[in-house]
Design an enzyme around this catalytic site. Sequence first.
Site, PDB file in Angstrom:
ATOM      1  N   THR A 313       0.915  -1.247   0.091  1.00 28.46           N
ATOM      2  CA  THR A 313       0.095  -0.024  -0.085  1.00 28.46           C
ATOM      3  C   THR A 313       0.948   1.355   0.093  1.00 28.46           C
ATOM      4  O   THR A 313       0.489   2.017  -0.939  1.00 28.46           O
ATOM      5  CB  THR A 313      -0.948   0.047   1.297  1.00 28.46           C
ATOM      6  OG1 THR A 313      -1.849  -0.984   1.251  1.00 28.46           O
ATOM      7  CG2 THR A 313      -1.721   1.281   1.271  1.00 28.46           C
ATOM      8  N   TRP A 316       2.716   1.473  -3.376  1.00 22.94           N
ATOM      9  CA  TRP A 316       1.810   1.786  -4.450  1.00 22.94           C
ATOM     10  C   TRP A 316       1.656   3.535  -4.599  1.00 22.94           C
ATOM     11  O   TRP A 316       1.276   4.026  -5.558  1.00 22.94           O
ATOM     12  CB  TRP A 316       0.414   1.155  -4.209  1.00 22.94           C
ATOM     13  CG  TRP A 316      -0.545   1.680  -5.124  1.00 22.94           C
ATOM     14  CD1 TRP A 316      -1.021   1.027  -6.461  1.00 22.94           C
ATOM     15  CD2 TRP A 316      -1.787   2.644  -5.212  1.00 22.94           C
ATOM     16  NE1 TRP A 316      -1.941   1.625  -6.831  1.00 22.94           N
ATOM     17  CE2 TRP A 316      -2.584   2.720  -6.152  1.00 22.94           C
ATOM     18  CE3 TRP A 316      -1.723   3.611  -4.186  1.00 22.94           C
ATOM     19  CZ2 TRP A 316      -3.301   3.675  -6.353  1.00 22.94           C
ATOM     20  CZ3 TRP A 316      -2.739   4.886  -4.510  1.00 22.94           C
ATOM     21  CH2 TRP A 316      -3.652   4.583  -5.493  1.00 22.94           C
ATOM     22  N   HIS A 317       1.615   4.152  -3.586  1.00 21.54           N
ATOM     23  CA  HIS A 317       1.506   5.599  -3.425  1.00 21.54           C
ATOM     24  C   HIS A 317       2.712   6.231  -3.727  1.00 21.54           C
ATOM     25  O   HIS A 317       2.674   7.544  -4.123  1.00 21.54           O
ATOM     26  CB  HIS A 317       1.246   6.084  -1.932  1.00 21.54           C
ATOM     27  CG  HIS A 317      -0.425   5.998  -1.618  1.00 21.54           C
ATOM     28  ND1 HIS A 317      -0.760   4.779  -0.914  1.00 21.54           N
ATOM     29  CD2 HIS A 317      -1.465   6.774  -1.568  1.00 21.54           C
ATOM     30  CE1 HIS A 317      -1.924   4.862  -0.728  1.00 21.54           C
ATOM     31  NE2 HIS A 317      -2.320   5.977  -1.143  1.00 21.54           N
ATOM     32  N   GLY A 318       3.677   5.625  -3.901  1.00 24.21           N
ATOM     33  CA  GLY A 318       5.102   6.474  -4.564  1.00 24.21           C
ATOM     34  C   GLY A 318       6.138   5.635  -4.435  1.00 24.21           C
ATOM     35  O   GLY A 318       6.575   4.843  -3.604  1.00 24.21           O
ATOM     36  N   PHE A 471      -0.081   9.789  -8.376  1.00 34.24           N
ATOM     37  CA  PHE A 471       0.100   8.569  -7.834  1.00 34.24           C
ATOM     38  C   PHE A 471      -0.778   7.474  -8.971  1.00 34.24           C
ATOM     39  O   PHE A 471      -0.363   6.386  -8.911  1.00 34.24           O
ATOM     40  CB  PHE A 471      -0.566   8.339  -6.507  1.00 34.24           C
ATOM     41  CG  PHE A 471      -0.297   8.925  -5.282  1.00 34.24           C
ATOM     42  CD1 PHE A 471       1.039   9.069  -5.098  1.00 34.24           C
ATOM     43  CD2 PHE A 471      -1.394   9.646  -4.681  1.00 34.24           C
ATOM     44  CE1 PHE A 471       1.436   9.837  -4.128  1.00 34.24           C
ATOM     45  CE2 PHE A 471      -0.881  10.527  -3.714  1.00 34.24           C
ATOM     46  CZ  PHE A 471       0.268  10.494  -3.369  1.00 34.24           C
TER      47      PHE A 471
END
Length: 471
Positions: A313, A316-318, A471
């Site tokens: 998680t 995934w955001h960066g 994102f």
Amino acid sequence: MIFANLFFIYLFLPLNLIFYFVTKNKTFRNIVLVVFSLFFYAWGEPVMIWVLLGSVLLDYALALLVERCHGTWGAKAALIASVVANLGVLGIFKYSGFLVENLNAVLHTAIPVPQIALPIGISFYTFQMLSYMVDVYRGEVAAQKNPIKFLMYVSMYHQLVAGPIVRYSDIAEEIDNRRITATEVSRGISRFIVGLAKKVIIANAAGVFVGQYLNGDLSNLSVAGAWFGILMYTLQIYFDFSGYSDMAIGLGRLFGFHYLENFNYPYIATSVTDFWRRWHMSLSSFFRDYVYIPLGGNRRHQFFNIFVVWFLTGLWHGASWNFILWGLYFGVLLVIEKLVMLKLLQKIPKFFSWLYLMFIVVIGWALFYFTDISRLGQFIGLLFGVGANGLFDTALGITLSSNFVWIIIAMVSALPVVPWVRKFLYDRLYEDSPVYTAISSVQVVANVVMLGICTMLLVGQSFNPFLYYRF
């Protein structure tokens, strides 16, 4: 292109609606949605549209192969090919530079760091297509035979670039059979305007304070100034992203699609577990159904599964260590809650549970905001008085007094006050009562006023991006 833009509101969207409703022919309407969606996506970065189209074409073909070879190794091979291709493309565009930077740091090499532009929305539409492929493999949905309809599903501009992550199963019926009523159009318009107001009136204003307090020399901040800055970011990211989701859901309704909710007033949560059932629900449910449960869920290796999910998680955001820290931070807290904290939180007054949650979330947003780990460490210290320029400062006092009304409105808007009032009144009124009609009229007036305010605020603005576009 973005939704909170005068060109979109007063030209692109009206033209799209005119062409869409000029006929009831379903095929024509689908083609109109595809054309406008591709134009929307190509606006500003036309080259990246080929990445989207290539991914769509590949998954369209592989899904048909999965269905044709259902129950055989051929289906599994096609699914694996899709997963590898989609994650490979995502990895190249989003994580290759991050990987090379870390290899250089560890191995003391000088490998050139790739400078690759990130296609807008690639994280969202990649997960959307992966969920479709897995669902076809599991036999939960039938593969879409019509390439135009599949392209429409993936590319619809309402949710293409920043979610919510729309699963094929949620709108499969509406792809073929959409019913559009005056009531649904009215609700769609209202939802869009509410989202627009969240973005323009609250998120953008909060973003100004964030820039003032978090982007400069941190050593000049007082303790109160540091807390004010991160609290403003807490408001900005919520109203920015939930506002976008509201606009996406509202736009979907205008064209006959019902996307699932993505936010449910997360800042009234009383535990981290509760918070993540309310925040970015489409992403949370994706990781639950396609990672957590297949790994074993609550049945085996639960805590390991939680850490895997939250590592992913964060990633995934960066492509930055602060996002990984942010994800693992929440993973640790969720494990602690499952072991001991949830029972304690259920016993104490809800107000104190809420204070605990908000403290956790605000610290989490600091981890999320600062990509520079050294600045992150400095800022966390400031929150607790380490290296701060006093406890309070005069400039902050002026800011608070001059923006007091806006701050109260922003804080109240993060609470489900309107649903509470609406439910209280509607539960006690008949639809044909004068008061019920008056309330409906007030909503129309409120929409017009909010749209007018947003229009005035947008005039002259040239930089107005959504945070989650990166994102």
